[in-house]
Design an enzyme around this catalytic site. Structure first.
Site, short mmCIF file in Angstrom:
data_model
loop_
_atom_site.label_atom_id
_atom_site.label_comp_id
_atom_site.label_asym_id
_atom_site.label_seq_id
_atom_site.Cartn_x
_atom_site.Cartn_y
_atom_site.Cartn_z
N TRP A 102 0.76 -1.24 0.00
CA TRP A 102 0.00 0.00 0.00
C TRP A 102 0.79 1.29 0.00
O TRP A 102 0.44 2.20 -0.71
CB TRP A 102 -1.01 0.02 1.14
CG TRP A 102 -1.95 -1.12 1.09
CD1 TRP A 102 -2.72 -1.49 0.02
CD2 TRP A 102 -2.21 -2.07 2.10
NE1 TRP A 102 -3.45 -2.60 0.32
CE2 TRP A 102 -3.16 -2.99 1.61
CE3 TRP A 102 -1.73 -2.25 3.39
CZ2 TRP A 102 -3.64 -4.04 2.34
CZ3 TRP A 102 -2.23 -3.29 4.13
CH2 TRP A 102 -3.17 -4.18 3.60
N HIS A 103 1.80 1.44 0.80
CA HIS A 103 2.39 2.76 0.99
C HIS A 103 3.88 2.76 0.67
O HIS A 103 4.73 2.80 1.55
CB HIS A 103 2.17 3.24 2.43
CG HIS A 103 0.76 3.15 2.87
ND1 HIS A 103 -0.24 3.88 2.28
CD2 HIS A 103 0.16 2.40 3.81
CE1 HIS A 103 -1.40 3.59 2.86
NE2 HIS A 103 -1.18 2.69 3.78
#
Length: 179
Positions: free
Chosen positions: A117-118
């Site tokens: 995700w990040h």
């Protein structure tokens, strides 16, 4: 990339995060075309300390799953091994799997590792951009996002990125007013 199986949305995952891994990878541009994907090498567990930290985390997760407090969140006759096997077989990580059935914590870590995700850290301040987030050698271009983070904030970085954007936006605006 394959789509997630619908079963992923009928339950949950317990994820372990290794904050500040010792192993480092690298990112490299393959082209000057901004639409072209870069080459990314993650180098997961290149340093033994990261694998040791993952194993300790897995052992902690095992204790949590086996705890009385967690028993309300599992089905009857569910074992830690079956939970880990299901997790290892879930198609969220496309790395090759070992063909044997050994489920050592080390193997589990290697087979389920992923960056989720990040993404951040490919455009460090001081290496790619200056203290004002100007890209070295490129006039008129700044990078103001999570790629400039040297370290993970430890949580979803959205608020940190928004704060950085606001801070730099105000700073850039003030620079323009002075001119």
């Amino acid at each position: 990339m394959r789509r997630l199986d619908r079963r992923a949305f009928r339950g949950g995952f317990i994820l372990e995060k290794i904050l500040g891994p010792v192993s480092t990878g690298h990112i490299e541009l393959r082209s000057t075309d901004p639409r072209a994907n870069p080459a990314v090498t993650f180098n997961y567990f290149q340093e033994a300390e990261d694998l040791e930290r993952c194993v300790r985390g897995i052992q902690t997760i095992e204790r949590v799953i086996q705890s009385r407090a967690f028993s309300n969140f599992t089905y009857a006759n569910t074992t830690v091994e079956s939970i880990f096997t299901d997790s290892a077989n879930f198609p969220v990580n496309l790395l090759p799997r070992h063909v044997n059935d050994s489920r050592s914590p080390e193997q589990y870590c290697r087979e389920t590792v992923m960056t989720i995700w990040h993404y951040h850290g490919g455009c460090h301040v001081g290496a790619v951009v200056d203290d004002n987030y100007r890209v070295f050698g490129v006039r008129g271009l700044r990078v103001i996002d999570s790629s400039t983070f040297r370290y993970s904030p430890g949580t979803n970085p959205q608020a940190t990125v928004m704060m950085l954007g606001r801070y730099m936006g105000i700073k850039i605006q003030a620079e323009r007013w002075r001119k």
